[in-house]
Design an enzyme around this catalytic site. Structure first.
Site, PDB file in Angstrom:
ATOM      1  N   GLU A  49     -31.891 -28.438  48.242  1.00 53.39           N
ATOM      2  CA  GLU A  49     -31.100 -29.566  47.674  1.00 53.39           C
ATOM      3  C   GLU A  49     -31.818 -29.968  46.337  1.00 53.39           C
ATOM      4  OE1 GLU A  49     -28.611 -31.212  48.513  1.00 53.39           O
ATOM      5  OE2 GLU A  49     -28.454 -30.381  50.462  1.00 53.39           O
ATOM      6  N   TYR A 132     -29.540 -39.662  47.487  1.00 53.78           N
ATOM      7  CA  TYR A 132     -28.651 -38.458  48.073  1.00 53.78           C
ATOM      8  C   TYR A 132     -29.406 -37.475  48.755  1.00 53.78           C
ATOM      9  CZ  TYR A 132     -26.847 -33.984  47.885  1.00 53.78           C
ATOM     10  OH  TYR A 132     -26.445 -32.571  48.455  1.00 53.78           O
ATOM     11  N   ASP A 150     -22.683 -36.255  47.394  1.00 48.79           N
ATOM     12  CA  ASP A 150     -22.571 -35.331  45.960  1.00 48.79           C
ATOM     13  C   ASP A 150     -21.563 -35.309  45.327  1.00 48.79           C
ATOM     14  OD1 ASP A 150     -21.120 -33.684  47.558  1.00 48.79           O
ATOM     15  OD2 ASP A 150     -22.380 -31.808  46.430  1.00 48.79           O
ATOM     16  N   CYS A 205     -10.994 -28.070  46.954  1.00 47.97           N
ATOM     17  CA  CYS A 205     -10.769 -29.429  46.131  1.00 47.97           C
ATOM     18  C   CYS A 205     -11.679 -29.416  44.934  1.00 47.97           C
ATOM     19  CB  CYS A 205     -11.089 -30.693  47.119  1.00 47.97           C
ATOM     20  SG  CYS A 205     -10.376 -32.166  46.508  1.00 47.97           S
ATOM     21  N   CYS A 212      -4.552 -26.593  46.626  1.00 51.66           N
ATOM     22  CA  CYS A 212      -4.048 -27.634  47.698  1.00 51.66           C
ATOM     23  C   CYS A 212      -3.167 -26.687  48.922  1.00 51.66           C
ATOM     24  CB  CYS A 212      -3.002 -28.469  47.171  1.00 51.66           C
ATOM     25  SG  CYS A 212      -3.654 -29.966  46.185  1.00 51.66           S
ATOM     26  N   CYS A 215      -5.812 -26.313  51.630  1.00 50.45           N
ATOM     27  CA  CYS A 215      -6.482 -27.737  51.938  1.00 50.45           C
ATOM     28  C   CYS A 215      -5.995 -27.830  53.200  1.00 50.45           C
ATOM     29  CB  CYS A 215      -6.346 -28.532  51.048  1.00 50.45           C
ATOM     30  SG  CYS A 215      -7.192 -30.067  51.461  1.00 50.45           S
ATOM     31  N   CYS A 221      -3.460 -36.120  52.062  1.00 56.04           N
ATOM     32  CA  CYS A 221      -4.282 -36.447  50.768  1.00 56.04           C
ATOM     33  C   CYS A 221      -3.393 -37.555  50.021  1.00 56.04           C
ATOM     34  CB  CYS A 221      -4.431 -35.083  50.041  1.00 56.04           C
ATOM     35  SG  CYS A 221      -5.203 -35.427  48.338  1.00 56.04           S
TER      36      CYS A 221
END
Length: 304
Positions: A49, A132, A150, A205, A212, A215, A221
């Site tokens: 991270e 975060y 994030d 995305c 798309c 997706c 969406c």
């Protein structure tokens, strides 16, 4: 499940109708990354991270592997000088992250017996760890229910739920409310959702050239259903590097990382032609604790 708060113009998809397809997609398409493997443990998750902030996976992977081979536990890193963390950070960029990770390792060793804590508040109390990172470690390492926001997750939520192309430049309270409302009630499923929505933003995305057609929630969406309206917020500026103080700082640090002892001023002067900018960059490195000045105009990575 809490209702999702969205702008009036954007139809709010049901959280349940997002979870199942995204989790199924993640089961099939998740990348095999070392910090996702069970043997990584909480320390491996934490290291990843820190390294992945503003840095692509392809650049992180080799440094991550070398880091964990050298410092498999927080105590191993804490026992070394902070300058060694900066040296091992290499060219990942934003080297203050190395100092912060070293500071977190010291605190984990002193306060928690060398084990990364599982409690969110204890994670948040570690130096160098913000909301975060605390949420990410608690979720990805310990399977807890937290909103992990994030850039990738924020973009997925902005499009799928709020019906806009991009999220605000800084995370807002409204985004946090929506993210919490989207969390599945079950802890394990919520942790899986956090990872899956992040991966969706990273691979499908994306900020540009979103796909798309691949997706799993394209039919839900809000942004796509609204005809993909163009971004109306502040202009999104790409980061520049060439000729900036960041570039000069990187060149100066490269000399110090490769040296086995203190470096004279002349060696640093040779890496950049413009003296005012070079001096400003060096002063900034000293102020940030990344470089330690010594007598006789010599410099080294921090020793304590």
């Amino acid at each position: 499940m809490t209702a999702i708060e969205t702008p009036e113009a954007a139809p709010a998809p049901s959280p349940d109708r997002l979870h199942t397809p995204v989790l199924a997609w993640f089961d099939q398409h998740a990348r095999d990354l070392p910090w996702r493997r069970p043997e990584a443990g909480a320390w491996g998750v934490m290291v990843s991270e820190f390294m992945l902030q503003q840095t692509p996976v392809s650049r992180v992977l080799p440094v991550y592997e070398q880091w964990l081979a050298r410092w498999p536990r927080p105590a191993a890193l804490a026992a070394e000088a902070p300058g060694e963390a900066v040296r091992a950070w290499g060219r990942l960029g934003y080297p203050r992250r190395a100092l912060r990770l070293h500071g977190a390792a010291v605190a984990i060793t002193e306060r928690h017996g060398g084990d990364v804590p599982s409690d969110h508040a204890q994670l948040l109390a570690l130096p160098g760890i913000g909301e975060y990172t605390a949420a990410a470690v608690a979720s990805f390492a310990y399977g807890q229910r937290h909103a992990v926001l994030d850039t990738n997750v924020r973009r997925v939520i902005a499009r799928a739920v709020s019906g806009v192309q991009y999220p605000p430049n800084a995370t807002t309270a409204a985004e946090r409310r929506i993210a919490r409302a989207l969390l599945p009630d079950d802890e394990a499923r919520a942790a899986r959702w956090a990872a899956a929505s992040m991966e969706l933003g990273a691979l499908v995305c994306t900020a540009r050239n979103e796909d798309c057609g691949r997706c799993p929630i394209a039919r839900e969406c809000a942004w796509r259903l609204a005809g993909k309206p163009a971004h109306e917020g502040p202009a999104r500026r790409g980061q520049t590097y060439a000729g900036t103080d960041r570039q000069v700082r990187g060149k100066l640090l490269a000399v110090l990382r490769e040296a086995h002892g203190p470096v004279p001023q002349a060696a640093l002067d040779a890496v950049w032609h413009e003296p005012v900018q070079r001096a400003r960059a060096l002063d900034g490195l000293v102020a940030d604790g990344l470089v330690e000045p010594l007598d006789g105009g010599r410099y080294r990575l921090p020793s304590a």
